[in-house]
Motif scaffolding. Structure first.
Motif, PDB file in Angstrom:
ATOM      1  N   VAL A   1      -3.271   4.165  14.661  1.00 19.67           N
ATOM      2  CA  VAL A   1      -4.001   3.257  13.779  1.00 19.67           C
ATOM      3  C   VAL A   1      -3.783   3.690  12.333  1.00 19.67           C
ATOM      4  N   ALA A   2      -3.444   2.738  11.488  1.00 23.32           N
ATOM      5  CA  ALA A   2      -3.177   3.042  10.081  1.00 23.32           C
ATOM      6  C   ALA A   2      -4.464   3.375   9.343  1.00 23.32           C
ATOM      7  N   ASN A   3      -4.326   3.974   8.176  1.00 26.37           N
ATOM      8  CA  ASN A   3      -5.492   4.327   7.372  1.00 26.37           C
ATOM      9  C   ASN A   3      -6.228   3.062   6.925  1.00 26.37           C
ATOM     10  N   LEU A   4      -7.512   3.203   6.661  1.00 25.07           N
ATOM     11  CA  LEU A   4      -8.308   2.069   6.186  1.00 25.07           C
ATOM     12  C   LEU A   4      -8.004   1.825   4.714  1.00 25.07           C
ATOM     13  N   ILE A   5      -7.719   0.585   4.388  1.00 24.14           N
ATOM     14  CA  ILE A   5      -7.361   0.297   3.006  1.00 24.14           C
ATOM     15  C   ILE A   5      -8.597   0.251   2.120  1.00 24.14           C
ATOM     16  N   HIS A   6      -8.379   0.649   0.878  1.00 23.49           N
ATOM     17  CA  HIS A   6      -9.430   0.650  -0.140  1.00 23.49           C
ATOM     18  C   HIS A   6      -9.712  -0.788  -0.569  1.00 23.49           C
ATOM     19  N   ASP A   7     -10.954  -1.030  -1.023  1.00 21.07           N
ATOM     20  CA  ASP A   7     -11.341  -2.391  -1.416  1.00 21.07           C
ATOM     21  C   ASP A   7     -10.494  -2.956  -2.559  1.00 21.07           C
ATOM     22  N   ASP A   8      -9.938  -2.082  -3.405  1.00 24.79           N
ATOM     23  CA  ASP A   8      -9.118  -2.545  -4.535  1.00 24.79           C
ATOM     24  C   ASP A   8      -7.808  -3.197  -4.102  1.00 24.79           C
ATOM     25  N   VAL A   9      -7.372  -2.901  -2.867  1.00 24.07           N
ATOM     26  CA  VAL A   9      -6.026  -3.323  -2.464  1.00 24.07           C
ATOM     27  C   VAL A   9      -5.979  -4.834  -2.278  1.00 24.07           C
ATOM     28  N   PRO A  10      -5.086  -5.509  -3.013  1.00 21.28           N
ATOM     29  CA  PRO A  10      -5.013  -6.964  -2.888  1.00 21.28           C
ATOM     30  C   PRO A  10      -4.439  -7.383  -1.542  1.00 21.28           C
ATOM     31  N   VAL A  11      -4.939  -8.495  -1.022  1.00 24.70           N
ATOM     32  CA  VAL A  11      -4.425  -9.007   0.244  1.00 24.70           C
ATOM     33  C   VAL A  11      -3.130  -9.751  -0.029  1.00 24.70           C
ATOM     34  N   GLY A  12      -2.114  -9.457   0.788  1.00 26.53           N
ATOM     35  CA  GLY A  12      -0.836 -10.128   0.595  1.00 26.53           C
ATOM     36  C   GLY A  12       0.065  -9.848   1.771  1.00 26.53           C
ATOM     37  N   LYS A  13       1.094 -10.672   1.941  1.00 25.97           N
ATOM     38  CA  LYS A  13       1.898 -10.530   3.150  1.00 25.97           C
ATOM     39  C   LYS A  13       3.047  -9.552   2.987  1.00 25.97           C
ATOM     40  N   ASP A  14       3.640  -9.464   1.778  1.00 22.38           N
ATOM     41  CA  ASP A  14       4.754  -8.537   1.577  1.00 22.38           C
ATOM     42  C   ASP A  14       4.873  -8.165   0.101  1.00 22.38           C
ATOM     43  N   ASP A  15       5.979  -7.510  -0.265  1.00 21.55           N
ATOM     44  CA  ASP A  15       6.083  -6.958  -1.620  1.00 21.55           C
ATOM     45  C   ASP A  15       6.066  -8.018  -2.725  1.00 21.55           C
ATOM     46  N   THR A  16       6.265  -9.287  -2.372  1.00 18.86           N
ATOM     47  CA  THR A  16       6.198 -10.322  -3.411  1.00 18.86           C
ATOM     48  C   THR A  16       4.768 -10.530  -3.903  1.00 18.86           C
ATOM     49  N   GLU A  17       3.799 -10.012  -3.154  1.00 17.43           N
ATOM     50  CA  GLU A  17       2.404 -10.214  -3.536  1.00 17.43           C
ATOM     51  C   GLU A  17       1.734  -8.950  -4.075  1.00 17.43           C
ATOM     52  N   ASN A  18       2.573  -7.963  -4.440  1.00 11.92           N
ATOM     53  CA  ASN A  18       2.030  -6.810  -5.144  1.00 11.92           C
ATOM     54  C   ASN A  18       1.578  -7.244  -6.530  1.00 11.92           C
ATOM     55  N   VAL A  19       0.635  -6.516  -7.106  1.00  4.92           N
ATOM     56  CA  VAL A  19       0.046  -6.924  -8.381  1.00  4.92           C
ATOM     57  C   VAL A  19       0.462  -5.971  -9.496  1.00  4.92           C
ATOM     58  N   GLU A  20       1.067  -6.542 -10.543  1.00  3.20           N
ATOM     59  CA  GLU A  20       1.489  -5.709 -11.661  1.00  3.20           C
ATOM     60  C   GLU A  20       0.279  -5.244 -12.457  1.00  3.20           C
ATOM     61  N   VAL A  21       0.209  -3.927 -12.732  1.00  3.10           N
ATOM     62  CA  VAL A  21      -0.924  -3.420 -13.506  1.00  3.10           C
ATOM     63  C   VAL A  21      -0.515  -2.960 -14.907  1.00  3.10           C
ATOM     64  N   ARG A  22       0.730  -2.592 -15.103  1.00  2.00           N
ATOM     65  CA  ARG A  22       1.197  -2.132 -16.412  1.00  2.00           C
ATOM     66  C   ARG A  22       2.677  -2.394 -16.533  1.00  2.00           C
ATOM     67  N   LYS A  23       3.110  -2.623 -17.774  1.00  2.00           N
ATOM     68  CA  LYS A  23       4.542  -2.760 -18.033  1.00  2.00           C
ATOM     69  C   LYS A  23       4.834  -1.995 -19.300  1.00  2.00           C
ATOM     70  N   THR A  24       5.858  -1.142 -19.280  1.00  2.00           N
ATOM     71  CA  THR A  24       6.148  -0.309 -20.448  1.00  2.00           C
ATOM     72  C   THR A  24       7.606  -0.487 -20.844  1.00  2.00           C
ATOM     73  N   GLY A  25       7.839  -0.712 -22.118  1.00  2.00           N
ATOM     74  CA  GLY A  25       9.205  -0.836 -22.622  1.00  2.00           C
ATOM     75  C   GLY A  25       9.748  -2.238 -22.373  1.00  2.00           C
ATOM     76  N   THR A  26      10.788  -2.576 -23.149  1.00  2.00           N
ATOM     77  CA  THR A  26      11.397  -3.900 -23.009  1.00  2.00           C
ATOM     78  C   THR A  26      12.837  -3.716 -22.572  1.00  2.00           C
ATOM     79  N   PRO A  27      13.251  -4.431 -21.551  1.00  2.00           N
ATOM     80  CA  PRO A  27      14.652  -4.325 -21.126  1.00  2.00           C
ATOM     81  C   PRO A  27      15.589  -4.624 -22.291  1.00  2.00           C
TER      82      PRO A  27
END
Length: 425
Positions: free
Chosen positions: A104-130
């Motif tokens: 059984v996997a670890n219990l996820i923290h309440d902060d973790v957003p619900v999503g099906k795969d990596d396309t639904e990860n949530v950006e929290v910071r961006k540094t520098g400009t390409p």
RNA sequence: GGAUAGAUGGCCGAGUGGCUUAAGGCGCAUGCUUGGAAAGCCUGUAAACGGUUCGCCCGUUUCGAGGGUUCGAAUCCCUCUCUAUCCGCCA
């Protein structure tokens, strides 16, 4: 491993969190059933053992007094058989229980957003400009080839696909990066370690690679030993089976090791370059924390990982992994992703996780707040700081010049003996 | 790889079938004593699991690990692991 008491008491909440990951929550019901059966058997066998202990004492007493104890011995014969029958049942039940629990996997923290795969990860910071290039950008594998910094063809002949020889300036750059990263983490209070790179299966169980993910590992033929997929395994297991004193926390470790991954199931992905290899170098950070401080530590470690890219001046962003992308043992994970011009996208270069007490239960790592306190499980955290090969790829692509050379990031120049530009030698 | 000796509580160490609910010591903690301390003395000193009227209560297990013999195993038998030393090999 989850806490069985929590499963018993907060069954519905646990099931909800398992389901949130997309896993089948019915396993929790199976665990509850096995747990009940197990406890029933424990009570039966313990009652009989208690009876046997009392009888043994009486037999001993009689023998000492030179009285005949044959009747009592005869009476206990059946009890002994009954005990071993129940114990055998108990062992089977407990084995099934542990197997289910360990998957059984670890219990996820309440902060973790619900999503099906990596396309639904949530950006929290961006540094520098390409960087805007006014010439055609080359992928790092072409630059490595042009500057004779790496040799994939010969590696394929010697070891197979997904291996590399770093050559000349390539090997020097890899070494410079490892030293640079270890130095930075050392200044942040992480104790530098050189660790084994082959471990026993117990260690792999401790950090959660086994029993569920054996196919991702390389196994030593004929031995119950494996090459490590990350030094998280050795650094976290360093204190396995130990009870630490409260004032020794937090423990902060960093190490550079080779990492070995079978990459089963990733056929066709990132087939070129340094992005996805069977063997790569990684500098890792691991922390053993008091449970009250692990969430703050997760934020700090994430900054420590980002810090390497800040110092190297490479654009990057940090994402919070969603329920569909988060790892087995983690309660909450940030990925740091680096800008790769050839992908025209950000690519994972570090993953920082709070495993809470999940690994501590498996590896049996506890602490005592003070002398008389009851031992409690620690929290463990780990994060790459960073994957060295991917960092090299990022430097080569982001710092490439029109003439085919690569400018060395300023902080790395001292680590390369003053070399400011990488070119064909 | 071969040989030998080991593995007992936080540490040292006794213990070859029932009188060990693991002796004794060290360490640690509480108390007595003292103006205060040392010394001395008293008491206490693990974990896991299960039960629980939830009490500082009861039970079970744990002497490297796993099997076995026995009414009963730290103690006897088997297998394994690890440690130390020596030999061999080796960076």
């Amino acid at each position: 491993m989850l806490d069985i008491k929590r499963i018993r008491q907060e069954t519905e909440d646990v099931k909800a969190r398992v389901a949130k990951r997309g896993d089948d929550a019915s396993v929790i019901d199976e665990i509850i059933n096995l747990d009940e059966k197990r406890r029933e058997l424990i009570q039966q066998t313990e009652a009989l053992k208690s009876k046997r202990n009392k009888a043994s004492e009486e037999i001993a007493q009689k023998k000492r007094n030179k009285e005949n104890a044959d009747d009592a011995i005869q009476a206990m014969r059946d009890v002994g058989e009954e005990i071993s029958a129940i114990d055998q049942q108990l062992n089977e039940t407990e084995a099934a229980f542990k197997d289910k629990m360990s998957r059984v996997a670890n219990l996820i923290h309440d902060d973790v957003p619900v999503g099906k795969d990596d396309t639904e990860n949530v950006e929290v910071r961006k540094t520098g400009t390409p960087r805007e290039f006014d010439f055609d950008v080359k992928a790092h594998w072409d630059i490595l080839d042009d500057l004779e910094m790496a040799d994939f063809e010969r590696a394929a002949r010697v070891s197979g696909a997904r291996f590399v020889f770093l050559t000349g300036e390539g090997a020097r750059l890899e070494r410079a990066l490892m030293n640079f990263m270890l130095d930075v983490h050392g200044k942040n209070g992480y104790r530098e370690m050189m660790t084994p790179q082959i471990v026993k299966s117990e260690a792999m169980f401790g950090t959660g690679q086994l029993p569920k993910f054996e196919e991702d590992l390389f196994k030593i033929d004929g031995e119950a030993m494996y090459t490590i997929p990350t030094s998280e395994v050795t650094l976290t297991n360093f204190h396995r089976e130990e009870t630490l004193s409260g004032d020794a926390l937090p423990k902060k470790f960093t190490a550079q090791t080779a990492c070995f991954r079978s990459e089963a199931g990733s056929a066709g992905r990132d087939t070129r370059g340094l992005i996805r290899l069977h063997q790569f170098n990684k500098v890792e950070m691991v922390r053993i924390e008091h449970p009250d401080h692990s969430w703050g530590a997760l934020e700090e470690m994430t900054e420590h990982a980002e810090n390497i890219l800040n110092l190297l001046e490479i654009p990057h962003r940090t994402v919070l992994l969603c329920t569909g992308d988060i790892g087995f043992g983690s309660a909450k994970t940030y990925d740091v992703e680096v800008w790769l011009p050839s992908y025209n996208d950000y690519k994972e270069i570090s993953s920082i996780s709070n495993m809470t007490d999940f690994q501590a239960r498996r590896a049996n790592i506890k602490f005592k707040q003070d002398k008389d306190a009851k031992p409690k499980f620690v929290h463990t955290l780990n994060g790459s700081g960073l994957a060295v090969g991917r960092t090299m790829a990022a430097i080569i692509e982001n710092y490439q010049n029109e003439d085919g050379t690569v400018t060395v990031p300023e902080v790395l120049v001292p680590y390369l003996g003053g070399t400011k530009v990488l070119k064909k030698l």
